[in-house]
Design an enzyme around this catalytic site. Structure first.
Site, PDB file in Angstrom:
ATOM      1  N   SER B 132      51.369 -16.336 -24.816  1.00  0.00           N
ATOM      2  CA  SER B 132      52.234 -16.067 -25.962  1.00  0.00           C
ATOM      3  C   SER B 132      51.480 -16.014 -27.295  1.00  0.00           C
ATOM      4  CB  SER B 132      53.317 -17.141 -26.047  1.00  0.00           C
ATOM      5  OG  SER B 132      52.721 -18.405 -26.184  1.00  0.00           O
ATOM      6  N   LYS B 170      52.910 -21.721 -33.811  1.00  0.00           N
ATOM      7  CA  LYS B 170      53.323 -20.606 -34.666  1.00  0.00           C
ATOM      8  C   LYS B 170      52.537 -20.628 -35.967  1.00  0.00           C
ATOM      9  CE  LYS B 170      57.270 -19.148 -32.500  1.00  0.00           C
ATOM     10  NZ  LYS B 170      56.741 -19.583 -31.188  1.00  0.00           N
TER      11      LYS B 170
END
Lengths: 212, 212
Positions: B132, B170
DNA sequence: CTTGCGTTCGGTTTTTGTTCGGTCTAGAAT
DNA sequence: ATTCTAGACCGAACAAAAACCGAACGCAAG
């Protein structure tokens, strides 16, 4: 190895700098000019002293600009409260696809855990320049730990020296009749060669984020 | 291979630059023009010397702009061990987007140079699971060094704990009225929150290639 | 044919390391 | 006080290597 005099030290330093900056040794008269000596005989004397003391070497009698530095043993010191084995690898330069490795003048080193490399004495660090390895997760500014290794395995990322003497980072695949060097960029086609010089294998990638 | 003279070195450098910049070798007269030489015979002499010394190759007799560089083996530099500051960081677990951090039972640690982290006592290592974060150059199996830090800066990669108690990696951006958590994947939309728990900031990414 | 290119020939100039005497200084030995 | 030694320097001269010149010549492509 008797210690050097001040002047000999200065001359040696100048020679080192010149070789680093120009790629070749200075002439006796160039050395003399820098130290404001009007006679090359004076420089000749200093050079002879340095040769006698074993810190430099010169070519055959009369060969121009043939001064070479004799590698001096570096002091090794260990710490007792070393929590883990760490190797200080020399930072050899920048590498970018299609460019020769660009030497870094500062004698920088980078501390790397010893578990990263099998043979610490045969490893060094390169800094990545450019975005060409982006699909392999190697970004601009990353550091890669390279281990000199004559026999890379298929799929390993290697530093390959092509015919044109330019170094690139590619994935290595030995195929039945050729070697395939696969770039980490889908827009680039693989390079096929019969033979090439593998400078080393990438053992680790390290990315440091600036804490500012 | 006898060492190169000053002029030979300069000429070789010019040829390298020219090949790098133009993609093809310079002509003898172009070389001469650059060095202010009025005779191409002089250049021919230099080229012959470089060929004799094995640093370049030329095509068949008379072929135009056929100078090629011969790959040179790199000199071996030695690396050395020394006492460097190293911290042993605990391996806290696996992290995958949208999943809670999965603890590793083994009490593993990882040696990391102290320069990687500001506060070694407040840092730990996570292992990446999944693809990811691939667009940020963080691949499956990579290790990230996390520093517990309550105040991340814009653009830094953070471990964020969302409402659902799932941790993700993130990029952090504090906007005027909210916090934007930007995934490293274009197919995923950014997450906007009023507030969230920042577990830590990524200080380094380390990728180890298995030598065996 | 013209242009660009590498090559060859002879001869000249510059660069470079080396050698040989000789000066000056500072410090140790006699 | 005198001698001895070592380091640093000068100026001139020398020989070999390196660098250079100008003018051709041959070849290939446009």
């Amino acid at each position: 190895m008797g210690n050097l005099t001040k002047k000999q030290n200065d001359v040696l330093q100048f020679i080192k700098d010149h070789i680093r900056d120009c790629g070749y040794a200075p002439s006796y008269r160039e050395i003399g000019e820098h130290f404001k000596l009007s006679s090359s005989a004076t420089v000749h004397g200093h050079i002879q002293s340095l040769v006698d003391k074993g810190v430099i070497r010169i070519g055959e009698e009369g060969e121009a600009r043939s001064i070479e530095l004799v590698p001096q043993a570096e002091p090794i010191h260990r710490s007792f409260r070393l929590s883990a084995d760490v190797v200080n690898l020399p930072m050899m330069g920048l590498i970018a696809a299609g460019q020769p490795i660009e030497a870094i003048t500062d004698n920088e080193t980078m501390a790397v855990p010893a578990s990263f490399v099998l043979d610490g004495a045969n490893s060094y660090v390169l800094k990545i320049k450019g975005q060409s390895m982006i699909e392999d997760g190697i970004l601009d500014g990353d550091f890669v730990v390279i281990e000199r290794n004559p026999s890379p395995r298929n799929g390993e990322v290697v530093v390959a020296l092509l015919d044109n003497a330019f170094a690139t980072l590619k994935r290595f695949y030995r195929e039945p009749s050729r070697i395939r060097l696969q770039p980490a960029n889908k827009t680039m086609d693989p390079i096929y060669v019969q033979d090439c010089i593998i400078q080393g294998v990438v053992r680790a990638v390290i990315r440091k984020f600036q804490p500012v």
